[in-house]
Design a protein around this motif. Structure first.
Motif, short mmCIF file in Angstrom:
data_model
loop_
_atom_site.label_atom_id
_atom_site.label_comp_id
_atom_site.label_asym_id
_atom_site.label_seq_id
_atom_site.Cartn_x
_atom_site.Cartn_y
_atom_site.Cartn_z
N ALA A 154 4.01 5.67 -5.62
CA ALA A 154 3.91 5.66 -7.08
C ALA A 154 2.86 6.66 -7.56
O ALA A 154 3.04 7.33 -8.57
N ARG A 155 1.75 6.75 -6.84
CA ARG A 155 0.70 7.68 -7.22
C ARG A 155 1.21 9.13 -7.10
O ARG A 155 0.93 9.97 -7.95
N PHE A 156 1.97 9.43 -6.03
CA PHE A 156 2.55 10.77 -5.87
C PHE A 156 3.51 11.10 -7.01
O PHE A 156 3.57 12.23 -7.46
N ARG A 157 4.25 10.15 -7.48
CA ARG A 157 5.19 10.36 -8.58
C ARG A 157 4.44 10.71 -9.87
O ARG A 157 4.96 11.45 -10.70
N ARG A 158 3.30 10.12 -10.06
CA ARG A 158 2.54 10.36 -11.29
C ARG A 158 1.80 11.69 -11.26
O ARG A 158 1.52 12.26 -12.31
N GLU A 159 1.44 12.16 -10.09
CA GLU A 159 0.66 13.39 -9.98
C GLU A 159 1.56 14.61 -10.23
O GLU A 159 2.62 14.74 -9.65
N GLN A 163 0.83 -1.20 0.00
CA GLN A 163 0.00 0.00 0.00
C GLN A 163 0.87 1.26 0.00
O GLN A 163 0.57 2.23 -0.69
N LEU A 164 1.97 1.25 0.75
CA LEU A 164 2.90 2.37 0.79
C LEU A 164 3.54 2.59 -0.58
O LEU A 164 3.68 3.72 -1.04
N ARG A 165 3.92 1.49 -1.26
CA ARG A 165 4.52 1.59 -2.60
C ARG A 165 3.53 2.19 -3.59
O ARG A 165 3.91 3.00 -4.44
N GLU A 166 2.28 1.79 -3.50
CA GLU A 166 1.27 2.32 -4.41
C GLU A 166 1.05 3.82 -4.17
O GLU A 166 0.88 4.59 -5.11
#
Length: 189
Positions: free
Chosen positions: A10-15, A4-7
């Motif tokens: 990853a979501r922060f990197r895409r935003e 869950q932490l990795r996801e």
């Protein structure tokens, strides 16, 4: 939980929407420090220029005294000091200390304080002591032939406007040297 932490990372990197806000938040403290620092530095520079002007003015007023009028009276000295301190406006003159001294200089460069006056709580130099006129000053060479100079000194503990960049007082000092214009030496009462 690690997944869950990795996801989330990853979501922060895409935003890309909050990138500017984050960059602004990182740069804002530096910009504020530069802004307030420039205000403090500017005010300090102004105070330094003003105490130099005060020192130059009071020394020049003493040097312009015509000895045909006798010695410089206490009232005249007070007028000179008050006129020169007016140049500090709008800054406070509460801790502005002025010392004006008459100094003889021998042909070998030995200095001797003949008289000294302090203003606004300043301690005058002790009569018959050496005035610290360094050999490196051009005035020393000139004054050896004249034999007498007026030395005006100003001390001022500058209190910062905001206290952000300089949390304590900065002690400022200026000295100006003058040769009397109308006499070989000046006397004071």
């Amino acid at each position: 939980m690690i997944r869950q932490l990795r996801e989330t990372i990853a979501r922060f990197r895409r935003e890309n929407e909050a990138v500017a806000a984050v960059e602004f938040a990182l740069v804002l403290p530096l910009l504020i420090a530069l802004y307030f620092g420039s205000i403090e530095a500017s005010a300090l520079f102004t105070a330094d220029r003003r105490i130099n002007t005060v020192s130059a003015t009071v020394g020049d007023l003493f040097a312009q005294w015509d000895d045909d009028d006798g010695s410089i009276t206490s009232a005249t000295q007070t007028n000179y000091f008050q006129a020169s301190t007016a140049l500090m406006y709008p800054m406070s003159t509460t801790n502005l200390h002025i010392v004006v001294s008459g100094v003889t200089i021998s042909s070998t460069g030995v200095t001797n304080v003949v008289w000294s006056r302090g203003y606004n709580g300043a301690t005058p130099r002790t009569v018959n002591t050496t005035y610290p006129l360094t050999q490196s000053k051009m005035m020393n060479q000139v004054s050896r032939t004249v034999g007498f100079i007026i030395a005006s000194e100003v001390y001022y503990p500058y209190r910062p406007l905001l206290g952000v960049m300089f949390p304590t007082s900065v002690n400022l000092y200026r000295e100006n040297l003058y040769i009397p214009r109308y006499a070989a030496a000046l006397a004071v009462q």
